[in-house]
Design a protein around this motif. Structure first.
Motif, short mmCIF file in Angstrom:
data_model
loop_
_atom_site.label_atom_id
_atom_site.label_comp_id
_atom_site.label_asym_id
_atom_site.label_seq_id
_atom_site.Cartn_x
_atom_site.Cartn_y
_atom_site.Cartn_z
N ARG A 122 0.82 -1.21 0.00
CA ARG A 122 0.00 0.00 0.00
C ARG A 122 0.86 1.26 0.00
O ARG A 122 0.41 2.34 -0.40
N SER A 123 2.13 1.13 0.40
CA SER A 123 3.01 2.30 0.49
C SER A 123 4.18 2.28 -0.48
O SER A 123 5.01 3.18 -0.44
N PHE A 124 4.25 1.27 -1.36
CA PHE A 124 5.41 1.18 -2.25
C PHE A 124 5.02 0.79 -3.68
O PHE A 124 4.23 -0.12 -3.90
N ILE A 125 5.63 1.51 -4.63
CA ILE A 125 5.56 1.16 -6.05
C ILE A 125 7.00 1.01 -6.53
O ILE A 125 7.86 1.85 -6.21
N ILE A 126 7.25 -0.03 -7.31
CA ILE A 126 8.62 -0.26 -7.78
C ILE A 126 8.66 -0.43 -9.29
O ILE A 126 7.69 -0.88 -9.90
N PRO A 127 9.79 -0.04 -9.93
CA PRO A 127 9.97 -0.31 -11.37
C PRO A 127 10.44 -1.75 -11.54
O PRO A 127 11.42 -2.17 -10.91
N VAL A 128 9.78 -2.50 -12.37
CA VAL A 128 10.07 -3.93 -12.51
C VAL A 128 11.50 -4.17 -12.98
O VAL A 128 12.16 -5.10 -12.51
N ASP A 129 12.01 -3.32 -13.86
CA ASP A 129 13.35 -3.57 -14.41
C ASP A 129 14.48 -3.25 -13.44
O ASP A 129 15.64 -3.54 -13.72
N LYS A 130 14.16 -2.67 -12.28
CA LYS A 130 15.20 -2.34 -11.30
C LYS A 130 15.35 -3.41 -10.22
O LYS A 130 16.24 -3.33 -9.38
N ILE A 131 14.49 -4.41 -10.24
CA ILE A 131 14.52 -5.44 -9.20
C ILE A 131 15.79 -6.28 -9.34
O ILE A 131 16.11 -6.81 -10.40
N GLU A 132 16.51 -6.41 -8.22
CA GLU A 132 17.73 -7.22 -8.20
C GLU A 132 17.46 -8.64 -7.70
O GLU A 132 18.11 -9.59 -8.14
N SER A 133 16.51 -8.79 -6.78
CA SER A 133 16.14 -10.11 -6.31
C SER A 133 14.74 -10.06 -5.71
O SER A 133 14.25 -9.00 -5.32
N TYR A 134 14.13 -11.25 -5.66
CA TYR A 134 12.75 -11.35 -5.16
C TYR A 134 12.67 -12.40 -4.07
O TYR A 134 13.26 -13.48 -4.15
N ASN A 135 11.93 -12.06 -3.02
CA ASN A 135 11.62 -12.95 -1.92
C ASN A 135 10.12 -12.82 -1.67
O ASN A 135 9.56 -11.76 -1.94
N PRO A 136 9.44 -13.85 -1.19
CA PRO A 136 7.98 -13.72 -0.97
C PRO A 136 7.59 -12.55 -0.07
O PRO A 136 6.44 -12.10 -0.12
#
Length: 249
Positions: free
Chosen positions: A200-214
């Motif tokens: 609810r408080s964060f929007i991110i650019p998909v191409d800047k993601i370095e890693s993903y965790n659940p």
């Protein structure tokens, strides 16, 4: 000829503009207005609707997904502020695709296409959609009101956007901008497909993601939390087919 018309938009001002324009066309009868696509789906199921002025980017269900959910959709004129949706509009055989703010002249051109369609000229191509695709800009900018000025930020430079009470922080590699604005408004102004609301408080650019965790994603070594209500959509996007990693807790 009466064209039973539905207006679907989550912005009251946009609905008012279309109602005002439609009042100039005797053939158009505004049957109802809806502020979300789910309500519009019910209206279309329960009423005879010939034409829908349909916004695309709306909460929960988009305008394009609404059209895809209908076996026999009525005539559709998409109304949106985003050029990026033009291809979807073309694929869904929309009568026309109007970019906000919509000039009266452009509205009348769309109605003229509707009239041609109803009069049997089914082969009219939605030229405006094709032209919009060709004119799509290489860069997209977010304009932030800061100290009585509008600051132009290239969305390619944004690392993430964070909501802090009545303000948002727009973080770039060079600078952090603070502006009084709701994060939901900022979300609507970002290029479609390039950004994702993960909290609810964060929007991110998909191409800047370095890693993903659940439970979080990492950008520039910063952990950005994934909200409880956004975990499933993130799992489906970043780790499709592996439900083992999804946990609602």
């Amino acid at each position: 000829m009466v064209i039973r018309t539905l207006i679907v938009d989550d912005e009251p001002h946009a609905i008012d503009i279309l109602k005002k324009y439609s009042a100039n066309i005797p053939e158009i009868e505004i049957v109802d207005t809806c502020n979300n696509a789910l309500k519009a789906f019910q209206t279309i199921q329960n009423s005879k609707i010939d034409l829908v002025f349909l916004d695309i980017k709306m909460p929960r269900l988009s305008g394009t997904d609404l059209v895809r959910s209908l076996k026999k959709p009525p005539m559709i004129i998409f109304t949106t502020a985003y050029q990026e949706y033009a291809i979807d509009g073309f694929d869904l055989n929309a009568i026309d695709y109007l970019l906000k703010p919509i000039p009266l002249k452009r509205f009348l051109q769309a109605i003229d296409k509707v009239m041609h369609f109803l009069n049997g000229d089914k082969n009219d191509q939605p030229v405006a959609v094709s032209e919009t695709i060709m004119k799509q800009p290489a860069n997209h900018f977010l304009y932030l009101r800061i100290e009585r000025r509008l600051i132009k930020v290239n969305t390619k430079d944004i690392l993430w956007i964070e909501s802090v009470k009545d303000y948002i922080k727009v973080i770039t590699a060079e600078k952090t901008f603070y502006t009084k604005q709701k994060i939901s408004v900022a979300e609507k102004l970002l290029p479609v497909g390039d950004f994702l609301r993960i909290h609810r408080s964060f929007i991110i650019p998909v191409d800047k993601i370095e890693s993903y965790n659940p439970n979080y994603i990492v950008i520039k070594e910063e952990k950005i939390p994934i909200g409880r209500n956004y975990k499933l959509i993130c799992a489906q996007k970043f780790n499709p087919g592996n439900d083992m990693l999804y946990s609602p807790e």
